[in-house]
Write a protein that holds these residues in place. Structure first.
Motif, PDB file in Angstrom:
ATOM      1  N   HIS A 296       0.816  -1.220   0.000  1.00  0.00           N
ATOM      2  CA  HIS A 296       0.000   0.000   0.000  1.00  0.00           C
ATOM      3  C   HIS A 296       0.849   1.269   0.000  1.00  0.00           C
ATOM      4  O   HIS A 296       0.391   2.321  -0.439  1.00  0.00           O
ATOM      5  N   ILE A 297       2.080   1.170   0.501  1.00  0.00           N
ATOM      6  CA  ILE A 297       2.943   2.362   0.527  1.00  0.00           C
ATOM      7  C   ILE A 297       4.053   2.283  -0.523  1.00  0.00           C
ATOM      8  O   ILE A 297       5.002   3.060  -0.497  1.00  0.00           O
ATOM      9  N   GLY A 298       3.923   1.309  -1.444  1.00  0.00           N
ATOM     10  CA  GLY A 298       4.852   1.235  -2.572  1.00  0.00           C
ATOM     11  C   GLY A 298       6.190   0.589  -2.270  1.00  0.00           C
ATOM     12  O   GLY A 298       7.168   0.842  -2.969  1.00  0.00           O
ATOM     13  N   ILE A 299       6.245  -0.234  -1.243  1.00  0.00           N
ATOM     14  CA  ILE A 299       7.496  -0.929  -0.907  1.00  0.00           C
ATOM     15  C   ILE A 299       7.369  -2.382  -1.347  1.00  0.00           C
ATOM     16  O   ILE A 299       6.357  -3.029  -1.118  1.00  0.00           O
ATOM     17  N   SER A 300       8.426  -2.884  -1.976  1.00  0.00           N
ATOM     18  CA  SER A 300       8.446  -4.272  -2.434  1.00  0.00           C
ATOM     19  C   SER A 300       9.677  -4.969  -1.859  1.00  0.00           C
ATOM     20  O   SER A 300      10.744  -4.376  -1.746  1.00  0.00           O
ATOM     21  N   PHE A 301       9.492  -6.215  -1.523  1.00  0.00           N
ATOM     22  CA  PHE A 301      10.605  -7.023  -1.030  1.00  0.00           C
ATOM     23  C   PHE A 301      11.137  -7.937  -2.133  1.00  0.00           C
ATOM     24  O   PHE A 301      12.058  -8.710  -1.909  1.00  0.00           O
ATOM     25  N   ALA A 302      10.579  -7.855  -3.346  1.00  0.00           N
ATOM     26  CA  ALA A 302      10.954  -8.741  -4.451  1.00  0.00           C
ATOM     27  C   ALA A 302      12.409  -8.549  -4.874  1.00  0.00           C
ATOM     28  O   ALA A 302      13.091  -9.511  -5.203  1.00  0.00           O
ATOM     29  N   ALA A 303      12.900  -7.318  -4.877  1.00  0.00           N
ATOM     30  CA  ALA A 303      14.277  -7.063  -5.303  1.00  0.00           C
ATOM     31  C   ALA A 303      15.256  -7.786  -4.387  1.00  0.00           C
ATOM     32  O   ALA A 303      16.269  -8.317  -4.831  1.00  0.00           O
ATOM     33  N   ARG A 304      14.957  -7.818  -3.119  1.00  0.00           N
ATOM     34  CA  ARG A 304      15.835  -8.490  -2.168  1.00  0.00           C
ATOM     35  C   ARG A 304      15.747 -10.000  -2.296  1.00  0.00           C
ATOM     36  O   ARG A 304      16.686 -10.700  -1.927  1.00  0.00           O
TER      37      ARG A 304
END
Length: 180
Positions: free
Chosen positions: A49-57
């Motif tokens: 909802h705040i535009g943070i993704s853990f996919a890159a990590r």
């Protein structure tokens, strides 16, 4: 499985702020979930909802895991070589002269005796050491015999083809007998 109290509108902004801060510190989704006492799913949803993704990590974690697994494989291979060396060294002792020693007698004297080869009991003990070292070495790094696998598969394929042909011929003969 949900953790913690339900998220109210008042708590939601505070949780999202904490997620932003912890994410900026480089914390993983699961680490943030543990710190905040929430489920990983909740953290992922609120982060989304705040535009943070853990996919890159996730890619970094996968690469680091792959490197770690390769390092462990190298270490297992190196240790397997040490075990193989132990097995060979101990096997060589089976037919070599062996120095026996003992403390004993009335005066508690030290005595040595060079035997032309180990006693049967000592040979058995050496063989046990050799067998254990070889077994552990082979478990750490099993031998690869790929040529035998391919030949075996080719043989099985030929066998199955032959059995299929025989079965079809029997079915045709049976149908012909029934038709007559």
């Amino acid at each position: 499985m949900a953790k913690g109290d339900p998220i109210t509108d008042e708590k939601r902004e505070e949780i999202r702020k904490q997620i932003r801060e912890l994410h900026a510190e480089g914390k993983s989704r699961n680490a943030i979930a543990k710190i905040l006492g929430r489920s990983g799913r909740t953290i992922s949803e609120e982060a989304g909802h705040i535009g943070i993704s853990f996919a890159a990590r996730a890619g970094q974690v996968a690469a680091a895991t792959e490197v770690r697994q390769a390092d462990l494989a190298d270490r297992r291979a190196a240790f397997a070589i040490k075990l193989q060396d132990i097995a060979e060294r101990e096997a060589a002792k089976i037919s070599q002269p062996l120095l026996y020693w003992d403390w004993g007698g009335k005066e508690h004297d030290f005595d040595t005796h060079l035997a032309p080869e180990p006693t049967p009991a000592d040979k058995r003990a050496l063989m046990g050491t050799v067998a254990t070292a070889l077994d552990r070495s082979l478990k750490l790094v099993p031998p690869k015999d790929e040529s035998g696998v391919e030949e075996g598969l080719a043989l099985i394929t030929q066998l199955m083809s032959g059995l299929t042909a025989v079965y079809k011929a029997q079915q045709q003969d049976q149908e012909a007998d029934e038709g007559a």
